[in-house]
Design an enzyme around this catalytic site. Structure first.
Site, mmCIF file in Angstrom:
data_model
loop_
_atom_site.group_PDB
_atom_site.id
_atom_site.type_symbol
_atom_site.label_atom_id
_atom_site.label_comp_id
_atom_site.label_asym_id
_atom_site.label_seq_id
_atom_site.Cartn_x
_atom_site.Cartn_y
_atom_site.Cartn_z
ATOM 1 N N ILE A 349 57.353 79.401 12.177
ATOM 2 C CA ILE A 349 56.416 80.403 11.681
ATOM 3 C C ILE A 349 55.569 79.770 10.600
ATOM 4 C CG2 ILE A 349 57.606 82.508 12.336
ATOM 5 C CD1 ILE A 349 58.996 82.565 9.700
ATOM 6 N N GLU A 350 54.384 80.322 10.395
ATOM 7 C CA GLU A 350 53.356 79.663 9.602
ATOM 8 C C GLU A 350 53.737 79.400 8.150
ATOM 9 O OE1 GLU A 350 50.264 83.225 8.916
ATOM 10 O OE2 GLU A 350 51.106 83.070 10.920
ATOM 11 N N SER A 351 54.708 80.141 7.639
ATOM 12 C CA SER A 351 55.115 79.943 6.247
ATOM 13 C C SER A 351 55.867 78.641 6.042
ATOM 14 C CB SER A 351 56.010 81.103 5.809
ATOM 15 O OG SER A 351 57.124 81.208 6.683
ATOM 16 N N GLY A 352 56.377 78.031 7.140
ATOM 17 C CA GLY A 352 57.053 76.750 7.016
ATOM 18 C C GLY A 352 58.460 76.701 7.549
#
Length: 552
Positions: A349-352
């Site tokens: 997911i884009e948060s890492g």
């Protein structure tokens, strides 16, 4: 107050009260604020900064820049925005550069009211822009956004008239060796409000209880970069003596931080609804304790995406690296877990976060049981650099050319989130969502889809309101694009959208073609969707892969 650390005769007075820490924020400051839907949001600093302005009238006319959204409904920046709306006139905030407003209704109302400048770039663009500014460069050069809302020949990332008038944040088209790129530029921050878990007397910052590391290092560096180095203030849960923190745990070295403020626990939650869960940050193992998702139309969509991923993995004969967006796409990770495919379908997911089960709604950005967590700029290098095998993203509108609007209507500006960068870099994009919107009665029963009352709002429209994904560009770049819904699956082709599958129980003319504003082509091989999608038991996708030889 905690006594400052003393080392070799140097008095390092960094751990201070919140009023003292914020006293250095001047009128007109450009303030970078960390936060991803309340995760990593320095909520205590934001609230106290607002209270200082409310009491004294200063600091005023702040321009806020964030890599995502520092808050959720009634918390963080959304709480501040709600207070500003109650006051009416205000000069606390002059403008924002913010990728996402979706879980912050007060902030969205403030933004759409026209009293502040509103600019909105993709999460990945802003995260990397902070890193570029930290390196002393004037901005970010990328192909992300060409021929969409971000292109200056369209909206240029300006979300309201005041932004279009002042252009404090600018996007320009530039030519490099005959190829078009976009150049993103914005004011350099002179203050950064960031957050971590623990700090020592030197200011060294760790994040061991956070569910992500975000862009905090790049934000701190951007404020400290020449010319005109600024100030960095960090909110933490606790402090320890110098030397108590392992060097490899440090996410932001102390010399980059000016002030440390210890937050009360109520303003330092791990997520939007989670005060603290050790499985989110890797402090405790995740053993799959959750129950399977109920069989709903939304789960049918998530299952169909998972089925497509299995087909790709079987053909490639290797595990896949995938991205899952907010909403129904985040449910795909639960389906992957149910089907026992966690080691074959590696979700990010884009948060890492890598691995685990992606959380939804106000906790989106967190993962339950990740095996790795990296910084957000590094995560978006994976996406924009084309290292993914596939992504699944949500949609609000799709038109006949395959263009997608994920989040913007005349009365609603959710913002692009990470959507543009992820869609631009992935070779396979599987858009996932409900076929219609509004109040509806659609259910799955006895292996069929029943549409008792359809949604009155059509999502497959003649022309999308704002183009955030260009179908023509995707085709030009050789992307494989599907539009997956509970009742139909369509593919983007050179002739536009083509209907390839329909759900058992639906009438194609009435429930699919009749619920669209345009008529797609219908494949001569159009067929019912896999019947396993519509039954309670697991689909047996692991067995499908085993038969391909990928699994033992």
């Amino acid at each position: 107050m905690i006594e400052p650390n003393v080392r070799r005769g140097v008095r390092l007075r960094k751990i201070v009260g919140v009023e003292e820490a914020l006293a250095g924020v001047d009128d007109g400051s450009v303030v970078a604020v960390s936060g991803f839907n309340n995760a990593l949001t320095p909520e205590y600093l934001l609230l106290k900064l607002y209270e200082m302005w409310e009491r004294t009238g200063h600091p005023r006319k702040l321009f806020l820049e964030s890599d995502s959204l520092p808050g959720v409904r009634g918390r963080g920046l959304d709480l501040v925005a709600g207070k500003l709306l109650e006051r009416g006139e205000q000069d606390f905030i002059s403008g924002v550069l913010m990728p996402f407003f979706g879980f912050a209704p007060n902030l969205m109302r403030l933004a759409m009211g026209g009293s502040i400048e509103v600019y909105s770039w993709s999460v990945g663009v802003v995260a990397y822009w902070f890193r570029e500014v930290a390196s002393g460069r004037p901005g970010l050069i990328t192909k992300v956004g060409l021929r969409t809302f971000f292109d200056p020949r369209s909206e240029g990332g300006c979300a309201n008239d005041l932004a279009r008038e002042r252009r404090r944040c600018r996007i320009r088209v530039i030519d490099l060796d005959g190829d078009e790129y976009l150049f993103y530029s914005a004011p350099k921050p002179n203050v950064s409000l960031i957050r971590g878990t623990t700090a020592d007397g030197m200011g060294n910052l760790t994040m061991e209880r956070e569910g992500m590391v975000g862009t905090v290092l790049a934000m701190a560096q951007a404020s400290k970069a020449a010319p005109n180095p600024g100030m960095v203030i960090a909110q933490v849960e606790e402090t320890v003596p110098f030397g108590a923190l392992h060097p490899q745990m440090i996410q932001v070295p102390g010399p980059l931080i000016d002030r440390i403020v210890v937050s009360p626990p109520e303003h330092h939650w791990q997520g939007g609804t989670i005060r603290f869960d050790p499985r989110v940050c890797g402090a405790a193992p995740f053993r799959g304790e959750e129950v399977p998702l109920k069989l709903t139309p939304e789960k049918v969509v998530a299952r169909r995406v998972a089925l497509e991923l299995v087909r790709v993995a079987a053909a490639a004969r290797r595990p896949l690296l995938i991205n899952l967006g907010v909403g129904i796409p985040a449910m795909v990770s639960s389906v992957i877990h149910e089907e026992g495919l966690g080691e074959v379908m590696i979700p990010t997911i884009e948060s890492g976060a890598w691995g685990g089960i992606a959380l939804s709604d106000e906790d989106f950005g967190l993962s339950m049981g990740p095996f790795a967590i990296i910084s957000m700029p590094d995560q978006f290098s994976v996406y924009e650099g084309g290292m993914l095998d596939a992504t699944s993203l949500g949609f609000m509108q799709v038109d006949a050319e395959g263009n997608v609007n994920p989040s913007v209507l005349p009365d609603r500006f959710t913002g692009p989130g990470g959507f543009p960068v992820i869609a631009a870099g992935s070779p396979r994009i599987y858009f996932a969502g409900a076929f219609t919107a509004g109040r509806r009665d659609v259910r799955v029963e006895d292996g069929r889809l029943f549409i008792e009352r359809d949604g009155p709002i059509r999502k497959f429209v003649s022309h999308v309101y704002k183009v955030m994904f260009s179908g023509a560009t995707a085709l030009r770049n050789g992307r494989d694009v599907l539009y997956v819904t509970e009742r139909a699956v369509l593919r983007l082709t050179n002739d536009g959208l083509t209907l390839e599958e329909y759900a058992p129980g639906v009438d194609i003319d009435r429930d699919v073609l009749g619920a669209m504003e345009f008529r797609p082509s219908v494949s001569p091989k159009v067929a019912p969707m896999d019947p396993r999608l519509f039954h309670e038991e697991t689909m047996g996708l692991r067995e499908d892969l085993a038969s391909s030889g990928l699994l033992d």
